[in-house]
Motif scaffolding. Structure first.
Motif, PDB file in Angstrom:
ATOM      1  N   ASN A   1       0.852  -1.186   0.000  1.00  0.00           N
ATOM      2  CA  ASN A   1       0.000   0.000   0.000  1.00  0.00           C
ATOM      3  C   ASN A   1       0.889   1.237   0.000  1.00  0.00           C
ATOM      4  O   ASN A   1       1.785   1.354   0.836  1.00  0.00           O
ATOM      5  CB  ASN A   1      -0.911   0.020   1.236  1.00  0.00           C
ATOM      6  N   GLU A   2       0.636   2.139  -0.940  1.00  0.00           N
ATOM      7  CA  GLU A   2       1.446   3.339  -1.071  1.00  0.00           C
ATOM      8  C   GLU A   2       0.535   4.544  -1.298  1.00  0.00           C
ATOM      9  O   GLU A   2      -0.340   4.513  -2.163  1.00  0.00           O
ATOM     10  CB  GLU A   2       2.429   3.186  -2.239  1.00  0.00           C
ATOM     11  N   GLU A   3       0.744   5.587  -0.529  1.00  0.00           N
ATOM     12  CA  GLU A   3      -0.075   6.787  -0.670  1.00  0.00           C
ATOM     13  C   GLU A   3       0.478   7.664  -1.780  1.00  0.00           C
ATOM     14  O   GLU A   3       1.653   8.027  -1.788  1.00  0.00           O
ATOM     15  CB  GLU A   3      -0.107   7.564   0.645  1.00  0.00           C
ATOM     16  N   GLN A   4      -0.377   7.991  -2.752  1.00  0.00           N
ATOM     17  CA  GLN A   4       0.008   8.829  -3.877  1.00  0.00           C
ATOM     18  C   GLN A   4      -0.933  10.015  -3.989  1.00  0.00           C
ATOM     19  O   GLN A   4      -1.927  10.120  -3.274  1.00  0.00           O
ATOM     20  CB  GLN A   4      -0.009   8.018  -5.184  1.00  0.00           C
TER      21      GLN A   4
ATOM     22  N   ILE B   1      -4.696   6.079  -2.640  1.00  0.00           N
ATOM     23  CA  ILE B   1      -3.913   4.941  -2.171  1.00  0.00           C
ATOM     24  C   ILE B   1      -3.664   3.966  -3.322  1.00  0.00           C
ATOM     25  O   ILE B   1      -4.594   3.532  -3.988  1.00  0.00           O
ATOM     26  CB  ILE B   1      -4.622   4.201  -1.023  1.00  0.00           C
ATOM     27  N   ASN B   2      -2.393   3.643  -3.541  1.00  0.00           N
ATOM     28  CA  ASN B   2      -2.015   2.658  -4.554  1.00  0.00           C
ATOM     29  C   ASN B   2      -1.859   1.306  -3.852  1.00  0.00           C
ATOM     30  O   ASN B   2      -0.913   1.087  -3.094  1.00  0.00           O
ATOM     31  CB  ASN B   2      -0.700   3.069  -5.220  1.00  0.00           C
ATOM     32  N   GLU B   3      -2.799   0.408  -4.085  1.00  0.00           N
ATOM     33  CA  GLU B   3      -2.786  -0.897  -3.442  1.00  0.00           C
ATOM     34  C   GLU B   3      -2.497  -1.976  -4.478  1.00  0.00           C
ATOM     35  O   GLU B   3      -3.150  -2.043  -5.517  1.00  0.00           O
ATOM     36  CB  GLU B   3      -4.121  -1.193  -2.771  1.00  0.00           C
ATOM     37  N   THR B   4      -1.495  -2.812  -4.207  1.00  0.00           N
ATOM     38  CA  THR B   4      -1.105  -3.878  -5.114  1.00  0.00           C
ATOM     39  C   THR B   4      -1.116  -5.214  -4.385  1.00  0.00           C
ATOM     40  O   THR B   4      -0.553  -5.329  -3.294  1.00  0.00           O
ATOM     41  CB  THR B   4       0.311  -3.631  -5.678  1.00  0.00           C
ATOM     42  N   ARG B   5      -1.753  -6.186  -4.983  1.00  0.00           N
ATOM     43  CA  ARG B   5      -1.777  -7.540  -4.448  1.00  0.00           C
ATOM     44  C   ARG B   5      -1.360  -8.505  -5.540  1.00  0.00           C
ATOM     45  O   ARG B   5      -1.802  -8.405  -6.676  1.00  0.00           O
ATOM     46  CB  ARG B   5      -3.171  -7.916  -3.943  1.00  0.00           C
TER      47      ARG B   5
ATOM     48  N   GLY C   1      -1.193 -17.364 -11.389  1.00  0.00           N
ATOM     49  CA  GLY C   1      -0.762 -16.097 -10.820  1.00  0.00           C
ATOM     50  C   GLY C   1      -1.865 -15.072 -10.939  1.00  0.00           C
ATOM     51  O   GLY C   1      -2.550 -14.988 -11.975  1.00  0.00           O
ATOM     52  N   GLY C   2      -2.080 -14.306  -9.885  1.00  0.00           N
ATOM     53  CA  GLY C   2      -3.098 -13.257  -9.890  1.00  0.00           C
ATOM     54  C   GLY C   2      -2.521 -11.935  -9.429  1.00  0.00           C
ATOM     55  O   GLY C   2      -1.713 -11.887  -8.491  1.00  0.00           O
ATOM     56  N   TYR C   3      -2.918 -10.856 -10.093  1.00  0.00           N
ATOM     57  CA  TYR C   3      -2.387  -9.522  -9.805  1.00  0.00           C
ATOM     58  C   TYR C   3      -3.542  -8.534  -9.737  1.00  0.00           C
ATOM     59  O   TYR C   3      -4.433  -8.548 -10.592  1.00  0.00           O
ATOM     60  CB  TYR C   3      -1.404  -9.128 -10.915  1.00  0.00           C
ATOM     61  N   ARG C   4      -3.539  -7.698  -8.699  1.00  0.00           N
ATOM     62  CA  ARG C   4      -4.559  -6.665  -8.547  1.00  0.00           C
ATOM     63  C   ARG C   4      -3.883  -5.348  -8.174  1.00  0.00           C
ATOM     64  O   ARG C   4      -3.090  -5.292  -7.233  1.00  0.00           O
ATOM     65  CB  ARG C   4      -5.561  -7.035  -7.444  1.00  0.00           C
ATOM     66  N   ASN C   5      -4.207  -4.285  -8.902  1.00  0.00           N
ATOM     67  CA  ASN C   5      -3.671  -2.966  -8.595  1.00  0.00           C
ATOM     68  C   ASN C   5      -4.802  -1.945  -8.662  1.00  0.00           C
ATOM     69  O   ASN C   5      -5.525  -1.864  -9.663  1.00  0.00           O
ATOM     70  CB  ASN C   5      -2.560  -2.592  -9.576  1.00  0.00           C
ATOM     71  N   THR C   6      -4.971  -1.180  -7.582  1.00  0.00           N
ATOM     72  CA  THR C   6      -6.053  -0.195  -7.501  1.00  0.00           C
ATOM     73  C   THR C   6      -5.493   1.155  -7.079  1.00  0.00           C
ATOM     74  O   THR C   6      -4.758   1.257  -6.093  1.00  0.00           O
ATOM     75  CB  THR C   6      -7.121  -0.633  -6.481  1.00  0.00           C
ATOM     76  N   VAL C   7      -5.834   2.184  -7.850  1.00  0.00           N
ATOM     77  CA  VAL C   7      -5.491   3.565  -7.513  1.00  0.00           C
ATOM     78  C   VAL C   7      -6.734   4.406  -7.735  1.00  0.00           C
ATOM     79  O   VAL C   7      -7.202   4.542  -8.861  1.00  0.00           O
ATOM     80  CB  VAL C   7      -4.331   4.108  -8.366  1.00  0.00           C
TER      81      VAL C   7
END
Length: 212
Positions: free
Chosen positions: A39-42, A46-50, A75-81
């Motif tokens: 989790n990274e604040e931009q 919030i930029n959340e990557t799983r 493999g699974g990838y999730r990125n939310t901003v």
């Protein structure tokens, strides 16, 4: 995400052997697992990557020092901003044949030929009316050489150059909803490649075998 896959490949592959030589009937059970959650604040939110991947492997020595088996992977990838989201789901399934050559006490050379089918679905949703879906399906034949060192009768340390030579084919379709209409295109690609440079993807693994 390629860095995550590299870490997954470097992860230990488990199996057990009763003696240094890989005898006929020995069973290989192995695989890799990897996950990441950040989790990274931009400025945009919030930029959340799983990320998560798992790749089990099963093989059996059909002759002394010759192992045949099957492998699977997901493999699974999730990125939310903010309101933008990207997802990727990928899988593969294949067969492999690995030949070991004893060099001397505790050392082996090996070569592995693998044939795999893979697929993925990538979804990019930047806004409520803007959605893009990319699907890929294909197959690949690859060759991976390496060296193994038997630390003891049950434990092998291994280094390999992944896919030093490969040929493959894949078909990619892209469907985009722009809000004013649907755009669709399809692309086929055939590849033939060698990978023998200082930047070749190296992997390390710990291997054990179940001996008969």
């Amino acid at each position: 995400m390629s860095k995550c896959y590299t870490l997954a490949i470097i992860a230990c592959i488990l199996s057990i052997a009763a003696q240094a030589q890989i005898t006929k009937g020995s069973v290989l059970l192995g695989g890799s697992i990897s996950f990441e959650n950040t989790n990274e604040e931009q400025r945009l939110g919030i930029n959340e990557t799983r990320y998560f991947s798992i790749a089990p492997q099963v093989g059996i020595a059909i002759k002394d020092n010759l192992v045949a088996g099957v492998s699977f992977g997901y493999g699974g990838y999730r990125n939310t901003v903010s309101d933008a989201r990207q997802t990727l789901d990928a899988f593969d399934a294949g067969v492999f044949l690995r030949r070991y050559l004893e060099l001397g006490k505790s050392f082996y050379l090996f070569g592995e030929a693998a044939l795999a089918y893979s697929g993925s679905r990538q979804n990019s949703d930047e806004h409520s009316a803007n959605n893009t879906v990319i699907k890929t399906r294909g197959g690949e034949l690859s060759l991976t050489p390496g060296v193994a060192y038997a630390i003891n009768r049950k434990l092998h340390l291994e280094g390999a150059i992944n896919s030093v030579a490969s040929v493959g084919f894949n078909r990619q379709t892209r469907t985009a909803d722009t809000g004013t209409g649907i755009m669709f295109n399809q692309k086929d690609r055939f590849t033939a490649a060698t990978n023998v440079s200082a930047q070749s993807p190296l992997s390390l693994g710990i291997h054990l075998f179940f001996a008969r």
